[in-house]
Write a protein that holds these residues in place. Structure first.
Motif, PDB file in Angstrom:
ATOM      1  N   HIS A  59      45.559  -7.194  14.441  1.00 43.48           N
ATOM      2  CA  HIS A  59      46.579  -7.404  13.420  1.00 43.48           C
ATOM      3  C   HIS A  59      47.472  -6.180  13.378  1.00 43.48           C
ATOM      4  N   MET A  62      50.198  -5.922   8.151  1.00 46.18           N
ATOM      5  CA  MET A  62      49.721  -6.906   7.190  1.00 46.18           C
ATOM      6  C   MET A  62      48.630  -6.262   6.342  1.00 46.18           C
ATOM      7  N   TRP A 118      46.310 -12.698   2.874  1.00 48.66           N
ATOM      8  CA  TRP A 118      47.238 -11.790   3.543  1.00 48.66           C
ATOM      9  C   TRP A 118      48.445 -11.537   2.646  1.00 48.66           C
ATOM     10  N   GLN A 120      52.201  -9.522   2.842  1.00 47.75           N
ATOM     11  CA  GLN A 120      53.153  -8.816   3.695  1.00 47.75           C
ATOM     12  C   GLN A 120      53.513  -7.480   3.047  1.00 47.75           C
TER      13      GLN A 120
END
Length: 232
Positions: A59, A62, A118, A120
């Protein structure tokens, strides 16, 4: 304005070892009407069979929150964190400029149930970060995440807060809201009213906008546990 998102209307994926319900578009589930809400991008309600899990994957940029509802997660990442996350604890991993991790059901016998969320971030790049903490299960509101980590909360790279709500003996609670911000409620357990004829059941979500007060009321004998996202 309050918009209810029923649990039965979420996206669904079942891979045998993983049974997942998606509040917002994720993986092979795509719905242009449900791409996220403000900076809230993912709420996956996951059930993982004993000993199974997510192999090492990457990832970046995030903020990834996990909350175990039943069982224990075995976590390992490329920043050197090797942890177990039991039911009730919160884990916040900032992917930053890039991180690899794996998440497995730590038990060979029991199912694992957890929420993967999640957010942002408002800052890109930077070093990855890892936080894990158990918070009080006291009734009422408990702040879990803030932008600055004040008062022992987990700190996140975004102008938001995450608040845990528990109603048991206490049947009602009121959150003083800012009409310029956006709020999202995800119900984990119990039966909950938000007023105006809106009733929530486990797995339901609600988008809340243009409102100055959010009134929560427990509708059954069972304890209510919910997450309240305070978003820009």
């Amino acid at each position: 304005m309050i918009t209810l998102r029923n649990a039965k209307d979420r996206g669904h994926a079942n891979f045998g070892w993983l049974n997942s319900h998606h509040t917002f578009s994720f993986g092979n589930y795509y719905d242009p009407q449900h791409m996220g809400f403000s900076h809230l991008r993912v709420i996956n309600d996951d059930t993982v069979t004993p000993g199974a899990g997510f192999e090492t994957h990457g990832h970046r940029d995030m903020e990834i929150l996990s909350l175990v509802l039943e069982g224990t997660i075995a976590h390992k990442d490329s920043a050197g964190n090797v942890k177990e996350l039991p039911a009730g604890e919160y884990q916040l991993m900032s992917a930053g400029k890039g991180i690899y991790h794996s998440e497995f059901n730590a038990s060979k016998n029991d199912m694992l149930k957890f929420l993967q969320i999640w957010i942002q971030p408002n800052q890109l790049g930077g070093q990855p970060g890892y936080q894990q903490k158990e918070f009080s299960q006291a009734q009422g509101f408990t702040t879990i995440i803030t932008p600055d980590g004040k008062d022992g909360t987990l700190h996140i790279k975004q102008n938001m807060q995450l608040i845990q709500l528990i109603l048991e003996d206490q049947p009602t609670a009121t959150w003083q809201a800012d009409s310029n911000r956006h709020y999202y409620v995800h119900l984990i357990e119990g039966e909950l009213s938000l007023g105006n004829g809106i009733t929530m059941h486990p797995g339901d979500g609600a988008k809340i906008e243009d409102i100055t007060e959010i009134n929560f009321e427990k509708l059954s004998e069972k304890r209510v546990k919910a997450l309240l996202f305070d978003l820009v």
